[in-house]
Design a protein around this motif. Sequence first.
Motif, PDB file in Angstrom:
ATOM      1  N   VAL A 133       0.880  -1.174   0.000  1.00 14.56           N
ATOM      2  CA  VAL A 133       0.000   0.000   0.000  1.00 14.56           C
ATOM      3  C   VAL A 133       0.915   1.220   0.000  1.00 14.56           C
ATOM      4  O   VAL A 133       1.628   1.465   0.973  1.00 14.56           O
ATOM      5  N   MET A 134       0.916   1.967  -1.097  1.00 11.80           N
ATOM      6  CA  MET A 134       1.812   3.117  -1.252  1.00 11.80           C
ATOM      7  C   MET A 134       1.000   4.390  -1.035  1.00 11.80           C
ATOM      8  O   MET A 134       0.268   4.856  -1.917  1.00 11.80           O
ATOM      9  N   THR A 135       1.127   4.921   0.170  1.00 15.92           N
ATOM     10  CA  THR A 135       0.227   5.984   0.629  1.00 15.92           C
ATOM     11  C   THR A 135       0.363   7.274  -0.178  1.00 15.92           C
ATOM     12  O   THR A 135      -0.607   8.021  -0.299  1.00 15.92           O
ATOM     13  N   THR A 136       1.542   7.549  -0.721  1.00 12.44           N
ATOM     14  CA  THR A 136       1.708   8.762  -1.527  1.00 12.44           C
ATOM     15  C   THR A 136       0.761   8.747  -2.716  1.00 12.44           C
ATOM     16  O   THR A 136       0.110   9.746  -3.032  1.00 12.44           O
ATOM     17  N   PHE A 137       0.673   7.607  -3.379  1.00 19.07           N
ATOM     18  CA  PHE A 137      -0.194   7.498  -4.547  1.00 19.07           C
ATOM     19  C   PHE A 137      -1.662   7.441  -4.139  1.00 19.07           C
ATOM     20  O   PHE A 137      -2.521   7.987  -4.827  1.00 19.07           O
ATOM     21  N   VAL A 138      -1.957   6.774  -3.014  1.00 15.43           N
ATOM     22  CA  VAL A 138      -3.325   6.724  -2.515  1.00 15.43           C
ATOM     23  C   VAL A 138      -3.816   8.130  -2.193  1.00 15.43           C
ATOM     24  O   VAL A 138      -4.940   8.517  -2.536  1.00 15.43           O
ATOM     25  N   ALA A 139      -2.954   8.940  -1.536  1.00 13.10           N
ATOM     26  CA  ALA A 139      -3.326  10.308  -1.155  1.00 13.10           C
ATOM     27  C   ALA A 139      -3.606  11.188  -2.364  1.00 13.10           C
ATOM     28  O   ALA A 139      -4.364  12.157  -2.273  1.00 13.10           O
ATOM     29  N   ASN A 140      -2.988  10.835  -3.497  1.00 14.28           N
ATOM     30  CA  ASN A 140      -3.183  11.620  -4.714  1.00 14.28           C
ATOM     31  C   ASN A 140      -4.226  10.999  -5.647  1.00 14.28           C
ATOM     32  O   ASN A 140      -4.255  11.304  -6.839  1.00 14.28           O
ATOM     33  N   ASN A 141      -5.062  10.143  -5.070  1.00 14.46           N
ATOM     34  CA  ASN A 141      -6.182   9.538  -5.804  1.00 14.46           C
ATOM     35  C   ASN A 141      -5.723   8.757  -7.031  1.00 14.46           C
ATOM     36  O   ASN A 141      -6.346   8.819  -8.097  1.00 14.46           O
ATOM     37  N   MET A 142      -4.619   8.017  -6.869  1.00 12.95           N
ATOM     38  CA  MET A 142      -4.100   7.210  -7.966  1.00 12.95           C
ATOM     39  C   MET A 142      -4.393   5.740  -7.714  1.00 12.95           C
ATOM     40  O   MET A 142      -4.237   5.242  -6.596  1.00 12.95           O
ATOM     41  N   ASN A 143      -4.807   5.037  -8.754  1.00  8.68           N
ATOM     42  CA  ASN A 143      -5.184   3.634  -8.614  1.00  8.68           C
ATOM     43  C   ASN A 143      -3.998   2.719  -8.364  1.00  8.68           C
ATOM     44  O   ASN A 143      -4.174   1.562  -7.973  1.00  8.68           O
ATOM     45  N   CYS A 144      -2.777   3.223  -8.617  1.00 12.27           N
ATOM     46  CA  CYS A 144      -1.594   2.393  -8.435  1.00 12.27           C
ATOM     47  C   CYS A 144      -1.144   2.320  -6.980  1.00 12.27           C
ATOM     48  O   CYS A 144      -0.145   1.683  -6.661  1.00 12.27           O
ATOM     49  N   GLY A 145      -1.877   2.963  -6.080  1.00 10.59           N
ATOM     50  CA  GLY A 145      -1.456   3.024  -4.685  1.00 10.59           C
ATOM     51  C   GLY A 145      -1.528   1.701  -3.948  1.00 10.59           C
ATOM     52  O   GLY A 145      -0.789   1.480  -3.000  1.00 10.59           O
ATOM     53  N   GLN A 146      -2.433   0.823  -4.367  1.00 14.73           N
ATOM     54  CA  GLN A 146      -2.570  -0.477  -3.714  1.00 14.73           C
ATOM     55  C   GLN A 146      -2.263  -1.576  -4.723  1.00 14.73           C
ATOM     56  O   GLN A 146      -2.965  -1.716  -5.727  1.00 14.73           O
ATOM     57  N   VAL A 147      -1.211  -2.321  -4.442  1.00 16.74           N
ATOM     58  CA  VAL A 147      -0.792  -3.413  -5.318  1.00 16.74           C
ATOM     59  C   VAL A 147      -0.933  -4.725  -4.565  1.00 16.74           C
ATOM     60  O   VAL A 147      -0.362  -4.895  -3.485  1.00 16.74           O
ATOM     61  N   ARG A 148      -1.687  -5.628  -5.115  1.00 20.47           N
ATOM     62  CA  ARG A 148      -1.869  -6.950  -4.513  1.00 20.47           C
ATOM     63  C   ARG A 148      -0.817  -7.893  -5.083  1.00 20.47           C
ATOM     64  O   ARG A 148      -0.764  -8.130  -6.285  1.00 20.47           O
ATOM     65  N   GLY A 149       0.034  -8.401  -4.208  1.00 15.95           N
ATOM     66  CA  GLY A 149       1.126  -9.256  -4.655  1.00 15.95           C
ATOM     67  C   GLY A 149       0.702 -10.692  -4.871  1.00 15.95           C
ATOM     68  O   GLY A 149      -0.253 -11.171  -4.257  1.00 15.95           O
ATOM     69  N   PRO A 150       1.422 -11.421  -5.721  1.00 19.15           N
ATOM     70  CA  PRO A 150       1.072 -12.817  -6.002  1.00 19.15           C
ATOM     71  C   PRO A 150       1.426 -13.782  -4.883  1.00 19.15           C
ATOM     72  O   PRO A 150       0.887 -14.884  -4.823  1.00 19.15           O
ATOM     73  N   VAL A 151       2.349 -13.391  -3.987  1.00 19.95           N
ATOM     74  CA  VAL A 151       2.795 -14.292  -2.918  1.00 19.95           C
ATOM     75  C   VAL A 151       2.139 -13.880  -1.607  1.00 19.95           C
ATOM     76  O   VAL A 151       2.275 -12.725  -1.167  1.00 19.95           O
ATOM     77  N   GLN A 152       1.432 -14.799  -0.999  1.00 13.56           N
ATOM     78  CA  GLN A 152       0.762 -14.535   0.273  1.00 13.56           C
ATOM     79  C   GLN A 152       1.116 -15.631   1.273  1.00 13.56           C
ATOM     80  O   GLN A 152       1.236 -16.803   0.906  1.00 13.56           O
ATOM     81  N   LEU A 153       1.274 -15.232   2.547  1.00 13.73           N
ATOM     82  CA  LEU A 153       1.628 -16.163   3.613  1.00 13.73           C
ATOM     83  C   LEU A 153       0.564 -16.155   4.701  1.00 13.73           C
ATOM     84  O   LEU A 153      -0.052 -15.121   4.978  1.00 13.73           O
ATOM     85  N   SER A 154       0.378 -17.296   5.335  1.00 11.73           N
ATOM     86  CA  SER A 154      -0.496 -17.388   6.497  1.00 11.73           C
ATOM     87  C   SER A 154       0.329 -17.220   7.774  1.00 11.73           C
ATOM     88  O   SER A 154       1.561 -17.187   7.730  1.00 11.73           O
ATOM     89  N   PHE A 155      -0.341 -17.098   8.910  1.00  9.51           N
ATOM     90  CA  PHE A 155       0.347 -17.201  10.197  1.00  9.51           C
ATOM     91  C   PHE A 155       0.938 -18.605  10.309  1.00  9.51           C
ATOM     92  O   PHE A 155       0.342 -19.576   9.836  1.00  9.51           O
TER      93      PHE A 155
END
Length: 303
Positions: A133-155
């Motif tokens: 989550v890249m807050t600079t881009f989110v704050a500027n109303n850019m769709n690139c602010g949140q990137v969902r990665g292909p690798v996910q881990l559980s607890f």
Amino acid sequence: MADVIKNKYDFAIIFDVENGNPNGDPDAGNMPRVDPETGNGIVTDVCLKRKIRDYVDTVKEGEDGYKIYIKSGVTLNKKDQSAFENFDIEVETDKKKMQDKIKGLKKTDPDLDLKIRDFMCQEFFDIRTFGAVMTTFVANNMNCGQVRGPVQLSFARSIDPVVPQEVTITRCAVTTESDAENKVNTMGNKFIVPYGVYIAEGYISANLARKVTGFSEDDLELLWNAIINMFEFDHAAARGKMAVRKLVIFKHSNELGNCPSYKLFDAINIQKKPDVLVARKFADYDFSVDTQLIPDEVECIIK
């Protein structure tokens, strides 16, 4: 750069801890995390990803394409600004002015969001892998602010309940001159798990890699190496002896997978040996993978 991965993967990380604190809970005085209902130990996904990031940062040393986004010492906003600089976008200190500028730029270049997202994915290994989550881009109303990665881990969760212990320690040195007049040493404590075997489950989406971050075959090989060696550069007295004992990888034959992940994880068996009352080493456990439960289209790799 290598080709983007084309196969879905599921994987399980089996690791153990001996006389250490694998993941302290700040809400409980830094005691090892424990499920209060079962007594099983817990290690968060954030903790495991931190060690993977640190390994990559150590072996790649800021090499192009392998920088680390979530890292102490440099603010995230500064890293975000590197994307603006790459596209010759001057950063405005006034938030409203910056938003208006981005809005105008997106009218002339509708693909600006995608270009910035791709730049950040290409530059930073952990964005390409885990997303961000890249807050600079989110704050500027850019769709690139949140990137969902292909690798996910559980607890990670311990196979058996663990019994955290508080160990009192002494220090022969005192801090101040006034302390020296009244005492010859100071006392403290540390929390440990005498022994525990943990398992964490992971998932890799080739679909997200292709559509979003460009996670490649080279990245995948680096990830496997990072997982296997993630405790080797992280030794500390507080963490005791930690080691990855097994990495079980399930490679599907296509991008979307051949069967649900849980069916593959159900094939992994880790049990304390019948004649062992209290486990204190990995050899006290039986480990096996029931290949009969795994479809023929899925390849099982054990590292």
